[in-house]
Scaffold this active site. Structure first.
Site, PDB file in Angstrom:
ATOM      1  N   LYS A  52       0.838  -1.204   0.000  1.00  0.00           N
ATOM      2  CA  LYS A  52       0.000   0.000   0.000  1.00  0.00           C
ATOM      3  C   LYS A  52       0.876   1.258   0.000  1.00  0.00           C
ATOM      4  O   LYS A  52       0.612   2.212  -0.737  1.00  0.00           O
ATOM      5  CB  LYS A  52      -0.951  -0.012   1.210  1.00  0.00           C
ATOM      6  CG  LYS A  52      -2.031  -1.093   1.101  1.00  0.00           C
ATOM      7  CD  LYS A  52      -2.830  -1.290   2.381  1.00  0.00           C
ATOM      8  CE  LYS A  52      -3.774  -2.486   2.256  1.00  0.00           C
ATOM      9  NZ  LYS A  52      -4.511  -2.807   3.491  1.00  0.00           N
ATOM     10  N   GLN A  96      -4.643  -1.630   9.870  1.00  0.00           N
ATOM     11  CA  GLN A  96      -4.522  -2.947   9.246  1.00  0.00           C
ATOM     12  C   GLN A  96      -5.068  -4.021  10.189  1.00  0.00           C
ATOM     13  O   GLN A  96      -4.726  -4.063  11.375  1.00  0.00           O
ATOM     14  CB  GLN A  96      -3.053  -3.227   8.881  1.00  0.00           C
ATOM     15  CG  GLN A  96      -2.832  -4.502   8.082  1.00  0.00           C
ATOM     16  CD  GLN A  96      -3.454  -4.467   6.681  1.00  0.00           C
ATOM     17  OE1 GLN A  96      -3.615  -3.421   6.078  1.00  0.00           O
ATOM     18  NE2 GLN A  96      -3.833  -5.622   6.176  1.00  0.00           N
ATOM     19  N   ASP A 119     -10.952   2.693   4.284  1.00  0.00           N
ATOM     20  CA  ASP A 119     -11.224   1.257   4.199  1.00  0.00           C
ATOM     21  C   ASP A 119     -12.736   0.982   4.134  1.00  0.00           C
ATOM     22  O   ASP A 119     -13.149  -0.125   3.823  1.00  0.00           O
ATOM     23  CB  ASP A 119     -10.674   0.541   5.442  1.00  0.00           C
ATOM     24  CG  ASP A 119      -9.397  -0.237   5.155  1.00  0.00           C
ATOM     25  OD1 ASP A 119      -9.190  -0.619   3.991  1.00  0.00           O
ATOM     26  OD2 ASP A 119      -8.631  -0.484   6.103  1.00  0.00           O
TER      27      ASP A 119
HETATM   28  N1  GUN Z   1      -6.789  -7.037   6.441  1.00  0.00           N
HETATM   29  C1  GUN Z   1      -7.111  -7.772   5.359  1.00  0.00           C
HETATM   30  N2  GUN Z   1      -7.621  -6.988   4.391  1.00  0.00           N
HETATM   31  C2  GUN Z   1      -7.619  -5.730   4.877  1.00  0.00           C
HETATM   32  C3  GUN Z   1      -8.024  -4.475   4.339  1.00  0.00           C
HETATM   33  O1  GUN Z   1      -8.511  -4.339   3.211  1.00  0.00           O
HETATM   34  N3  GUN Z   1      -7.848  -3.408   5.153  1.00  0.00           N
HETATM   35  C4  GUN Z   1      -7.331  -3.505   6.400  1.00  0.00           C
HETATM   36  N4  GUN Z   1      -7.214  -2.402   7.144  1.00  0.00           N
HETATM   37  N5  GUN Z   1      -6.958  -4.655   6.933  1.00  0.00           N
HETATM   38  C5  GUN Z   1      -7.096  -5.756   6.162  1.00  0.00           C
END
Ligand code: GUN
Length: 294
Positions: A52, A96, A119
């Site tokens: 990311k 995350q 998100d």
């Molecule tokens: N863990 C697995 N997929 C995601 C996601 O798209 N965003 C976040 N913050 N954590 C995750």
């Protein structure tokens, strides 16, 4: 059979975003800034967050990564969230997941300012999405809809079977696929670990979106000919022949299912890169929102 090339489409989307950022900069507007909170040292989470951050650089966004020890208290994370909520130079941020077991995930997600919730995990955004209102859509489901759209796959009136009911993928994609829009409008069935007659249901599907996390769960005998397959699974499986000691497996037995499918996403290179592109798209949206508000 045609591959739904998430890597290729995500690169197109990233180029589109980069163009918008360049336009912003030429008008002396500060580029978008995405922050990420990462707790602990889980290898997979670290890989995702690093991807990311790297993607931010590629499109000209600023990014900040805040890493915390897995023993951090809930209060300390909430303090960090409060700071990010108040920081006018941060447009959007993510926490995350998963978080360590002593931290209440619900409490953390509720603390995120919905205007910075790129998100789309806050109930305000999830509720707005479910009610067809403007919202931040969770990146993975958003990416799936975008991938189907860019390949001009006809979803209208089709039977779309979603496997899995997670808050991040299964639940939201089941809502999106049933929405009244040119690129969705499907008849949706959501199945999960307690569903009866799974094979009967998957066999009647025109589109299958699998977000289960069980490697190679979906076999050729469970699908009909010309089905469209979207594989969201990314499970690490021990594999001594690989330099890293593991390989990544999807939910779908690609070798056999791809022979029957009309379109199929590969793993890796399918949904994963789309998720990152859509997170960037959400961050750009958050930046535009902050420009309007200031
Ligand atoms: N863990 C697995 N997929 C995601 C996601 O798209 N965003 C976040 N913050 N954590 C995750």
């Amino acid at each position: 059979m045609e591959i739904l090339d998430g890597k290729k489409i995500s690169n197109l989307i990233k180029d589109e975003i980069k163009n918008e950022v360049e336009k912003m900069i030429s008008k002396n507007i500060r580029p978008p800034h995405l922050a990420a909170i990462l707790v602990g040292d889980d290898g997979a989470s670290l890989t995702y967050v690093s991807s990311k951050v790297k993607a931010c650089e590629r499109v000209g966004f600023k990014s900040s990564l805040f890493r915390f020890n897995k023993k951090i208290s809930e209060r300390e994370i909430l303090l960090k969230i409060d700071k990010l909520n108040k920081d006018n130079l941060i447009d959007g941020y993510i926490v995350q997941l998963p978080l360590p077991p002593h931290i209440n995930e619900e409490k953390i997600l509720l603390a995120v300012d919905p205007k910075k919730d790129v998100d789309g995990f806050h109930p305000t955004n999830f509720g707005r999405m479910a009610l067809d209102m403007d919202a931040f859509i969770p990146a993975t489901p958003f990416g799936i809809v975008e991938l189907l759209k860019r390949y001009q796959i006809n979803t209208i009136g089709k039977h779309c079977v979603v496997i899995g009911r997670s808050h991040i993928v299964g639940r939201p994609i089941s809502i999106l696929m049933s929405q009244k829009s040119e690129n969705t409008n499907s008849t949706v069935t959501l199945i999960h670990s307690r569903s009866n007659n799974i094979k009967e249901i998957t066999k009647s599907a025109d589109i299958i979106i699998s977000a289960l996390g069980i490697p190679e769960f979906l076999k050729a005998e469970m699908v009909k000919k010309n089905v469209v397959i979207v594989d969201v699974g990314i499970t690490r499986v021990l594999d001594k022949s690989k330099p890293k000691g593991y390989s990544i497996k999807g939910d779908v037995d690609f070798k056999t299912v791809s022979k029957k499918a009309s379109f199929i996403t590969p793993v890796p290179g399918g949904v994963g890169p789309m998720t990152i592109a859509m997170l960037l798209k959400n961050t750009l949206k958050a930046r535009k929102l902050s420009i309007q508000l200031n």
